[in-house]
Structure formats: C-alpha cells, structure tokens
Design a protein around this motif. Sequence first.
Motif, short mmCIF file in Angstrom:
data_model
loop_
_atom_site.label_atom_id
_atom_site.label_comp_id
_atom_site.label_asym_id
_atom_site.label_seq_id
_atom_site.Cartn_x
_atom_site.Cartn_y
_atom_site.Cartn_z
N ALA A 112 54.27 5.44 -54.61
CA ALA A 112 53.22 6.01 -55.48
C ALA A 112 52.59 7.24 -54.84
O ALA A 112 52.19 8.17 -55.53
CB ALA A 112 52.17 4.96 -55.77
N THR A 113 52.50 7.22 -53.49
CA THR A 113 51.74 8.28 -52.81
C THR A 113 52.47 8.77 -51.57
O THR A 113 53.10 7.98 -50.86
CB THR A 113 50.35 7.73 -52.40
OG1 THR A 113 49.64 7.38 -53.60
CG2 THR A 113 49.54 8.74 -51.62
N THR A 115 50.14 21.85 -49.77
CA THR A 115 49.92 21.51 -51.19
C THR A 115 50.53 22.58 -52.10
O THR A 115 51.06 22.26 -53.17
CB THR A 115 48.42 21.31 -51.52
OG1 THR A 115 47.69 22.44 -51.05
CG2 THR A 115 47.89 20.08 -50.86
N LYS A 116 50.51 23.83 -51.68
CA LYS A 116 51.13 24.88 -52.51
C LYS A 116 52.65 24.69 -52.58
O LYS A 116 53.29 25.13 -53.55
CB LYS A 116 50.82 26.26 -51.93
CG LYS A 116 49.45 26.77 -52.38
CD LYS A 116 49.15 28.14 -51.86
CE LYS A 116 47.71 28.50 -52.16
NZ LYS A 116 47.09 29.31 -51.12
N MET A 117 53.23 24.07 -51.56
CA MET A 117 54.69 23.88 -51.56
C MET A 117 55.13 22.78 -52.52
O MET A 117 56.31 22.69 -52.86
CB MET A 117 55.18 23.52 -50.15
CG MET A 117 55.15 24.69 -49.18
SD MET A 117 55.71 24.15 -47.57
CE MET A 117 57.46 23.92 -47.87
N LEU A 118 54.20 21.93 -52.95
CA LEU A 118 54.57 20.77 -53.78
C LEU A 118 54.50 21.11 -55.26
O LEU A 118 53.97 20.36 -56.07
CB LEU A 118 53.65 19.58 -53.46
CG LEU A 118 53.81 18.97 -52.07
CD1 LEU A 118 52.72 17.95 -51.78
CD2 LEU A 118 55.19 18.33 -51.90
N HIS A 128 56.96 21.35 -57.47
CA HIS A 128 57.94 20.71 -58.36
C HIS A 128 57.63 19.24 -58.61
O HIS A 128 58.26 18.61 -59.44
CB HIS A 128 59.36 20.81 -57.78
CG HIS A 128 59.94 22.18 -57.92
ND1 HIS A 128 61.02 22.59 -57.21
CD2 HIS A 128 59.57 23.22 -58.70
CE1 HIS A 128 61.31 23.84 -57.54
NE2 HIS A 128 60.45 24.24 -58.43
N VAL A 129 56.71 18.69 -57.84
CA VAL A 129 56.36 17.28 -58.07
C VAL A 129 55.00 17.25 -58.78
O VAL A 129 54.08 17.95 -58.39
CB VAL A 129 56.31 16.46 -56.76
CG1 VAL A 129 57.70 16.07 -56.31
CG2 VAL A 129 55.60 17.20 -55.66
N LYS A 130 54.95 16.42 -59.80
CA LYS A 130 53.72 16.41 -60.61
C LYS A 130 52.73 15.43 -59.99
O LYS A 130 52.53 14.33 -60.50
CB LYS A 130 54.06 16.01 -62.04
CG LYS A 130 54.92 17.04 -62.76
CD LYS A 130 55.14 16.65 -64.21
CE LYS A 130 55.94 17.69 -64.95
NZ LYS A 130 57.36 17.73 -64.57
N LYS A 153 59.29 10.66 -58.10
CA LYS A 153 58.28 10.40 -59.13
C LYS A 153 56.92 10.05 -58.53
O LYS A 153 56.10 9.40 -59.19
CB LYS A 153 58.78 9.29 -60.05
CG LYS A 153 59.15 8.00 -59.36
CD LYS A 153 59.77 7.01 -60.35
CE LYS A 153 60.30 5.79 -59.66
NZ LYS A 153 61.00 4.85 -60.54
N VAL A 154 56.70 10.46 -57.29
CA VAL A 154 55.43 10.21 -56.59
C VAL A 154 54.26 10.73 -57.43
O VAL A 154 54.35 11.77 -58.06
CB VAL A 154 55.49 10.86 -55.18
CG1 VAL A 154 55.73 12.34 -55.24
CG2 VAL A 154 54.26 10.54 -54.37
#
Length: 395
Positions: free
Chosen positions: A298-299, A349-352, A354-356, A328-329
């Motif tokens: 989840a995280t 955080t800016k690199m993430l 593609h993950v919602k 699907k995190v």
Amino acid sequence: MVSRELGHGIFWVGALDFDRRIFDELIPLPEGTSYNAYLIRGSEKTALIDTVDPTKEFDLVSNLVKMGTDRIDYIVINHAEQDHSGSLPMILEFYPDAVVVTNEKCRDLLIALLQLPRERFRVIHDQETLSLGDRTLQFFLTPWTHWPETQLTYLVEDKILFPCDLFGFHAASSDLFLQDEAAAYRSAKRYYAEIMMPFRGSIKGYVEKVKALQPSMIAPSHGPVHQRPAFILDAYAEWTSDVVKNEVVIPYISMHGSTLKMVEHLTDALIARGIMVKPFNLTRTDIGELALALVDTATIVIATPTVLFGPHPQIVYVTYLANALRPKVRFASVIGSYGWGGKSADVITKMLDHVKVELIPPVIIKGVPDEAAMQALDRLAEDIVKKHKEINLMS
Ligand code: FEO
C-alpha cells in the motif's frame, strides 16, 4: 537438449539456460531461464511457435533435426525481442520455404532488428486463423505483454495457449510441466513485477480474455508449462487487481547510521501498529526482490541520506525504477538525514510522476535523529495507519 511432447504432435523444442544470471543487462535471474519454442504438426502443415535466444540457436536446430523435422511451413513469432526471435535468421536458412507469421508491428521490428527480407513474412490480424489441416492457430494481438508488438497464439482444437512472455517466469526447469505451484507463485510474481507490472491495466483485460477461452494448457516462452491454467490466471487476477496489502516497503541507504536509525524506528512503530514492513538495504538488495515487494504494497517510504544536496544516487536509481514499474502503491513518503541542507524529499517526490500516489509529509532531519525526530516518525506511522484505513486492503 531434448525435445519433449506436450500432447500428440505438439513438442517443446526450446533451450534451457541454467547459467544465465542477468536479463536485458538489468533483471537478475537467480534460477536461470528457458527459451521455450514449440513445434506443432498438423495433418497438412507444420508450425514452429517462436525461436530461442541466439546464444542457444544450435540447441533449437539440434532438437528439430533429431526429431526428423525436414519441413517447417510457418514460423509464428509472438514477440520480436531477441530471446524469442534471435534464432530466426538461422532457422530461415535451415528451412528456406518457411514463412514467418506475425502481426505488422512485429514484422517491422523483426526487419529492423534482424534485417530479414520482407517477402519471408505473412502478416496476420487480430483473431485471424491459420489452418494446419486438422489443427488451427488463432492469433490475438496483445500490445504490451512486454513490447507493443506482442501477440498470443492459440491452438484451437487442443485449447493450448502460447502467450510468449505473458504468464511465464524465469527458471531453467528440467520439468516440462509446472509441478510445485506454491514455489512457482513467488517466481511468477517476481517476473510479473519486472516485466508485466508497468502495463497492469492492459494485462488485466488480457487475463479476462484468456479466461474466456478456457484453455486446457498455457505454454509460455519462459519457465514450465501450466497444465492447470487457473493457477496462473488467478494469480494474475490478484496482482492486477486494485487491492493492496496493509504493508510498507522501505528501500533505504544509510551512509553513517542516521538514516538507518530512522528506518529501524519507523519499522518498529509500524509493526507495533499492526502493519507489515519490508525494509530493503539497497547496498545488498536483489532488485527483483524489491520489485516483487512493490506488486501489492500500500505504501512506499524511501529513506535516504544526503549526498551533496540531494538523495543518494542508489536511491535515485531505485526511485526511477519504482516509478517506471508503476506499482499500484497508494501512498509514499520520504525520510532521511542531512548535514548542511538538501532537497532529497523534493527530488524523490518529483520523480514519482508515473505512480498515482498520495504523498504523506516527509520526515527529513539534520544530523543524528533525536527525540523530536523519533516523535515525527511516530506521527508518520500514525498517518500511514490512518491512510490504510481509508482504502480497500487485501484480507
Ligand atoms: Fe522473453 Fe520480452 O522477452
């Protein structure tokens, strides 16, 4: 190598690669791998489904010759990547009348990658069939079951699906058929994470399509053949679903011990609150194990020291990889320590993109963690508990 029979007139003619330890110069292969090619003899025509990695092309040719295969009419190529198509030039020389059967996108890639003559190809379209006499092949275009040109081939009368990369896993198993489903589950999940997870949305739809076919057997291009398709289809349905586990994955690096102390404190705080935790020390982590853990967590909490003004380069690499794999995190945060300032949390955080994920406020501290830092980590653990209670968790 030796050929082996899946059913009457249907043979495995591929190669086992016990020694291979890395794929695409990226993915570790702890169990080696196999390149499964299949020969199907119909009453009028003979078809080869895929070839093998070029390093093993003599294994494939030797299998075919030993079986007395003096003619191949069709060579079906489900995927242009070299581990399935790389022996095609040699096979086309051995069987000069053989026609390569594939979709248009795959043909164009094969011509670009292997410089094959266009006239050797026959282009098929989605759901088109090809008769072998008493047997029929049907093709289903399934873009992004690794690359955009990928397709599945179905042997209609025998109800055998040849899905190439989809539903396989990397293992050089001398068993033709899958014997130990419990042991295979982990290997197949790891493979899903590394190869299929970025395309979860599409894969989910393909699983439903394959279920509707009700195949009696699934014969992928890596690993053993599934005689009980429900095993791998149910596993894929679970992995591609939107449900996540009450779990936190913590990839971390610690240079002088401060970030490690934070990871240990957060780990304890989460465990005390009933959450499963998987910390990964990136100096020792097999990247495939981390990918596997990301399938249904989840995280993710990324823990980094500061190198110059940003995150440790190994953390940058893993963040890039996690973003590319698109798990699907649902939630993410960053923890870590700095000496004289830094922008680690911002960079990560800016690199993430593609993950919602919903970002939970990071805990970034100066120097060695003190009591206030530990309390901030306790608050982070509380925040994670609250967030997990808001979503649909795996029971
Ligand atoms: Fe097994 Fe995408 O190659």
